[in-house]
Design an enzyme around this catalytic site. Structure first.
Site, PDB file in Angstrom:
ATOM      1  N   ARG A 189       0.844  -1.211   0.000  1.00 26.45           N
ATOM      2  CA  ARG A 189       0.000   0.000   0.000  1.00 26.45           C
ATOM      3  C   ARG A 189       0.876   1.257   0.000  1.00 26.45           C
ATOM      4  O   ARG A 189       0.573   2.236   0.682  1.00 26.45           O
ATOM      5  CB  ARG A 189      -0.940   0.051   1.223  1.00 26.45           C
ATOM      6  CG  ARG A 189      -2.082  -0.953   1.355  1.00 26.45           C
ATOM      7  CD  ARG A 189      -3.054  -0.966   0.206  1.00 26.45           C
ATOM      8  NE  ARG A 189      -2.562  -1.839  -0.832  1.00 26.45           N
ATOM      9  CZ  ARG A 189      -2.658  -3.160  -0.827  1.00 26.45           C
ATOM     10  NH1 ARG A 189      -3.279  -3.740   0.138  1.00 26.45           N
ATOM     11  NH2 ARG A 189      -2.176  -3.883  -1.798  1.00 26.45           N
ATOM     12  N   SER A 249     -10.916  -0.626   3.088  1.00 26.03           N
ATOM     13  CA  SER A 249     -10.306  -0.839   4.412  1.00 26.03           C
ATOM     14  C   SER A 249      -9.895   0.514   4.975  1.00 26.03           C
ATOM     15  O   SER A 249      -9.220   1.274   4.303  1.00 26.03           O
ATOM     16  CB  SER A 249      -9.059  -1.710   4.287  1.00 26.03           C
ATOM     17  OG  SER A 249      -9.404  -2.940   3.710  1.00 26.03           O
ATOM     18  N   GLU A 283      -5.645   3.995   6.104  1.00 25.61           N
ATOM     19  CA  GLU A 283      -5.261   3.792   4.694  1.00 25.61           C
ATOM     20  C   GLU A 283      -5.708   4.948   3.793  1.00 25.61           C
ATOM     21  O   GLU A 283      -4.916   5.426   2.974  1.00 25.61           O
ATOM     22  CB  GLU A 283      -5.846   2.464   4.190  1.00 25.61           C
ATOM     23  CG  GLU A 283      -5.430   2.163   2.768  1.00 25.61           C
ATOM     24  CD  GLU A 283      -6.091   0.919   2.197  1.00 25.61           C
ATOM     25  OE1 GLU A 283      -5.935  -0.175   2.764  1.00 25.61           O
ATOM     26  OE2 GLU A 283      -6.765   1.053   1.160  1.00 25.61           O
TER      27      GLU A 283
HETATM   28  C1  LIG Z   1     -15.760  -0.417  -1.371  1.00 18.11           C
HETATM   29  C2  LIG Z   1     -14.280  -0.165  -1.532  1.00 18.11           C
HETATM   30  C3  LIG Z   1     -13.385  -1.220  -1.662  1.00 18.11           C
HETATM   31  C4  LIG Z   1     -12.008  -0.977  -1.814  1.00 18.11           C
HETATM   32  N1  LIG Z   1     -11.159  -2.042  -1.922  1.00 18.11           N
HETATM   33  C5  LIG Z   1      -9.825  -1.829  -2.084  1.00 18.11           C
HETATM   34  C6  LIG Z   1      -8.932  -2.932  -2.210  1.00 18.11           C
HETATM   35  O1  LIG Z   1      -9.327  -4.089  -2.212  1.00 18.11           O
HETATM   36  N2  LIG Z   1      -7.615  -2.669  -2.340  1.00 18.11           N
HETATM   37  C7  LIG Z   1      -7.119  -1.397  -2.377  1.00 18.11           C
HETATM   38  O2  LIG Z   1      -5.897  -1.226  -2.508  1.00 18.11           O
HETATM   39  N3  LIG Z   1      -7.944  -0.347  -2.249  1.00 18.11           N
HETATM   40  C8  LIG Z   1      -9.282  -0.525  -2.108  1.00 18.11           C
HETATM   41  N4  LIG Z   1     -10.122   0.541  -1.958  1.00 18.11           N
HETATM   42  C9  LIG Z   1      -9.568   1.886  -1.918  1.00 18.11           C
HETATM   43  C10 LIG Z   1      -9.620   2.629  -3.279  1.00 18.11           C
HETATM   44  O3  LIG Z   1     -10.640   2.148  -4.088  1.00 18.11           O
HETATM   45  C11 LIG Z   1      -8.328   2.557  -4.048  1.00 18.11           C
HETATM   46  O4  LIG Z   1      -7.263   3.065  -3.297  1.00 18.11           O
HETATM   47  C12 LIG Z   1      -8.393   3.327  -5.379  1.00 18.11           C
HETATM   48  O5  LIG Z   1      -7.225   3.144  -6.132  1.00 18.11           O
HETATM   49  C13 LIG Z   1      -8.614   4.826  -5.174  1.00 18.11           C
HETATM   50  O6  LIG Z   1      -8.901   5.368  -6.438  1.00 18.11           O
HETATM   51  P1  LIG Z   1      -9.653   6.744  -6.603  1.00 18.11           P
HETATM   52  O7  LIG Z   1      -9.571   7.112  -8.047  1.00 18.11           O
HETATM   53  O8  LIG Z   1     -11.010   6.679  -6.030  1.00 18.11           O
HETATM   54  O9  LIG Z   1      -8.718   7.695  -5.752  1.00 18.11           O
HETATM   55  P2  LIG Z   1      -9.144   8.987  -4.920  1.00 18.11           P
HETATM   56  O10 LIG Z   1      -9.870   8.569  -3.701  1.00 18.11           O
HETATM   57  O11 LIG Z   1      -9.799   9.965  -5.818  1.00 18.11           O
HETATM   58  O12 LIG Z   1      -7.710   9.529  -4.500  1.00 18.11           O
HETATM   59  C14 LIG Z   1      -6.926   8.833  -3.550  1.00 18.11           C
HETATM   60  C15 LIG Z   1      -5.574   9.556  -3.400  1.00 18.11           C
HETATM   61  O13 LIG Z   1      -4.860   9.451  -4.632  1.00 18.11           O
HETATM   62  C16 LIG Z   1      -4.646  10.751  -5.187  1.00 18.11           C
HETATM   63  N5  LIG Z   1      -4.874  10.615  -6.635  1.00 18.11           N
HETATM   64  C17 LIG Z   1      -5.965  10.122  -7.270  1.00 18.11           C
HETATM   65  N6  LIG Z   1      -5.755  10.122  -8.593  1.00 18.11           N
HETATM   66  C18 LIG Z   1      -4.513  10.620  -8.791  1.00 18.11           C
HETATM   67  C19 LIG Z   1      -3.716  10.892  -9.945  1.00 18.11           C
HETATM   68  N7  LIG Z   1      -4.137  10.619 -11.170  1.00 18.11           N
HETATM   69  N8  LIG Z   1      -2.496  11.437  -9.748  1.00 18.11           N
HETATM   70  C20 LIG Z   1      -2.017  11.736  -8.529  1.00 18.11           C
HETATM   71  N9  LIG Z   1      -2.723  11.508  -7.408  1.00 18.11           N
HETATM   72  C21 LIG Z   1      -3.958  10.960  -7.536  1.00 18.11           C
HETATM   73  C22 LIG Z   1      -5.646  11.673  -4.523  1.00 18.11           C
HETATM   74  O14 LIG Z   1      -5.176  12.998  -4.495  1.00 18.11           O
HETATM   75  C23 LIG Z   1      -5.722  11.062  -3.134  1.00 18.11           C
HETATM   76  O15 LIG Z   1      -4.618  11.470  -2.381  1.00 18.11           O
HETATM   77  C24 LIG Z   1     -11.517   0.341  -1.824  1.00 18.11           C
HETATM   78  C25 LIG Z   1     -12.423   1.394  -1.681  1.00 18.11           C
HETATM   79  C26 LIG Z   1     -13.788   1.156  -1.534  1.00 18.11           C
HETATM   80  C27 LIG Z   1     -14.745   2.300  -1.396  1.00 18.11           C
END
Ligand SMILES: Cc1cc2nc3c(=O)[nH]c(=O)nc-3n(C[C@H](O)[C@H](O)[C@H](O)COP(=O)(O)OP(=O)(O)OC[C@H]3O[C@@H](n4cnc5c(N)ncnc54)[C@H](O)[C@@H]3O)c2cc1C
Length: 345
Positions: free
Chosen positions: A165, A243, A337
Site C-alpha cells: 500500500r 479498508s 489507509e
Molecule cells: C468499497 C471499496 C473497496 C475498496 N477495496 C480496495 C482494495 O481491495 N484494495 C485497495 O488497494 N484499495 C481498495 N479501496 C480503496 C480505493 O478504491 C483505491 O485506493 C483506489 O485506487 C482509489 O482510487 P480513486 O480514483 O477513487 O482515488 P481517490 O480517492 O480519488 O484519491 C486517492 C488519493 O490518490 C490521489 N490521486 C488520485 N488520482 C490521482 C492521480 N491521477 N495522480 C495523482 N494523485 C492521484 C488523490 O489525491 C488522493 O490522495 C476500496 C475502496 C472502496 C470504497
C-alpha cells in the site's frame, strides 16, 4: 454554488471545494494544476474519491477531478499471442471497467483486483492490491506531471518505490499527478497463479494453481460482495473507503497470539481486522457513539461506513475509538489507509 466534495467521494462526506475543475483531457489537467500552482493555491487531485476522507469544512483550494479517457494496446486483438502486450491507460479510466476489459482480452495479472472502485491513475499511488495481487506486479511505467519540476516524467516500475500500500508517489504526497499508467501483461485464458488462500478455497484449487481468468474475476467479485467491498448505492456497508486501516507490519515477537500474519518486508504483517475484533470491536460498532450515523461495516470490521447522514467528524470519532482500543489491547497503533484531506485521526 461551490461544489460539495461529499458528492464526489464514496464515503459521501466532505465540505465544499474552493474551486472545482473537471479535466477531460491531459492538457486541461496539466493546465488546471499548473495554473493553481502558479497562484500558490492548494490542489486536490481526485479520481473516484474512493480512498479519501475530506474534512467537513471542505478543501480551501482547487479540486481537480480527473476525467481523461483512453486505453491503447500495442498489439491488435487478432494478433494476440502468448507474447505479451503493453497497455497504456489514461488516469481517468475507471479501474473496475479496465479489469473487465483485461479479462475479456486475455491480459493476465489484474483479474484478482476486480471490484475495486476508483480510477486507474490512483492505482499506483498506494499500489492497490487485493487477493494476492497488486498493481506493482503488472505496471511497467507511470507517466506523471511533476509539480515540483514543472514537467512530464516517466517512472519505470523499479523507480516507483512500490511496497505494501505504498509508493514514491504516496511518500511525496501531491507532488506527482499521474497522467497515464502503462501495464505489461502476459496473454492467455488462465489467470496468474492464485496467491491467496481464501480465493484458492473458493475456487476449489490449491494456492499456486491457475484457473480461467473469468472464474477468478467472478470468485473475487463474490467474495468482495459478501464483505460489502463492491460499491452499491443501496448498501450502506459499501459507503466506505474500503479498508480504513492498513494491516500493520510489526516485529515477529510483537504479534499477538493467534493473530493471522503474512510475511512482509521489515517484519510480519498482522491482520488489522483480527486486531480490531480481538480488541472488542465487532461488526457494526459505532452506532451508539454517532446516533446511528457512522459505524464499522456490518459485514467487515476493517471498513468504516457512513450509515446515512454521517459527518467526517462522526467517522473520525469511530476510527479514533477503534485505534485507541487496539493500541490498549495489543500495543499496536493502527494507521489509516485513506488519504485524510484537511482532517486528522
Ligand atoms: C468499497 C471499496 C473497496 C475498496 N477495496 C480496495 C482494495 O481491495 N484494495 C485497495 O488497494 N484499495 C481498495 N479501496 C480503496 C480505493 O478504491 C483505491 O485506493 C483506489 O485506487 C482509489 O482510487 P480513486 O480514483 O477513487 O482515488 P481517490 O480517492 O480519488 O484519491 C486517492 C488519493 O490518490 C490521489 N490521486 C488520485 N488520482 C490521482 C492521480 N491521477 N495522480 C495523482 N494523485 C492521484 C488523490 O489525491 C488522493 O490522495 C476500496 C475502496 C472502496 C470504497
Amino acid at each position: 454554488m461551490a461544489e460539495l466534495l461529499a458528492d464526489h467521494t464514496t464515503l459521501r462526506v466532505g465540505g465544499p471545494a474552493g474551486d472545482w475543475v473537471e479535466a477531460g483531457t491531459e492538457a486541461d489537467l496539466v493546465e488546471a494544476v499548473a495554473a493553481a500552482d502558479e497562484r500558490a493555491e492548494p490542489v486536490l487531485v481526485l479520481g473516484g474519491g474512493s480512498n479519501v476522507l475530506v474534512a467537513d469544512d471542505g478543501f480551501a483550494g482547487t479540486a481537480v477531478k480527473i476525467a481523461t479517457r483512453g486505453v491503447t494496446a500495442d498489439v491488435d486483438d487478432d494478433g494476440a499471442t502468448c507474447g505479451g502486450v503493453m497497455v497504456t491507460v489514461a488516469a481517468g479510466e475507471n479501474w473496475e471497467a479496465f479489469v473487465g476489459r483485461a479479462v475479456e482480452r486475455g491480459w493476465v495479472g489484474v483479474e484478482a483486483l476486480s471490484g475495486i472502485p476508483g480510477a486507474v491513475g490512483a492505482t499506483p499511488i498506494q499500489n492497490v492490491g487485493a487477493y494476492g495481487q497488486d498493481v506493482a506486479q503488472t505496471i511497467a511505467s507511470v507517466r506523471v506531471w511533476d509539480r515540483k519540476l514543472r514537467g512530464v516524467r516517466t517512472f519505470a516500475n523499479a523507480d516507483c518505490g512500490f511496497g505494501y500500500r505504498h509508493s514514491r508517489f504516496k511518500a511525496d504526497p501531491g507532488r506527482h499527478v499521474v497522467l497515464e499508467v502503462t501495464f505489461q501483461f502476459t496473454q492467455g485464458d488462465l489467470g496468474a497463479p492464485i496467491a491467496y488462500a481464501e480465493l484458492a478455497r473458493t475456487l476449489g484449487v490449491g494456492v499456486g494453481e491457475r484457473v480461467p481468468m473469468a472464474d477468478v474475476r467472478e470468485a473475487v467479485l463474490g467474495l468482495r460482495r459478501g464483505k460489502g467491498m463492491v460499491l452499491d448505492i443501496d448498501d450502506h456497508d459499501t459507503w466506505s473507503a474500503g479498508s480504513f486501516f492498513t494491516n500493520p507490519v510489526v516485529a515477529p515477537d510483537a504479534v499477538p497470539a493467534g493473530a493471522p500474519t503474512w510475511p512482509a518486508e521489515g517484519g510480519v504483517k498482522v491482520s488489522a481486522a483480527w486486531l480490531i475484533e480481538h480488541a472488542g470491536f465487532g461488526k457494526g460498532y459505532g452506532v451508539q457513539l454517532t446516533d446511528g450515523r457512522a459505524s464499522l461495516s456490518t459485514k467487515h470490521t476493517l471498513a468504516l461506513t457512513n450509515r446515512g447522514g454521517a459527518s467526517t467528524e462522526d467517522l473520525l470519532a469511530v476510527a479514533r475509538e477503534v485505534r485507541a482500543g487496539v493500541e490498549n489491547a495489543h500495543g499496536i497503533r493502527l494507521v489509516s489507509e485513506p488519504v485524510l484531506v484537511g482532517c486528522e485521526l
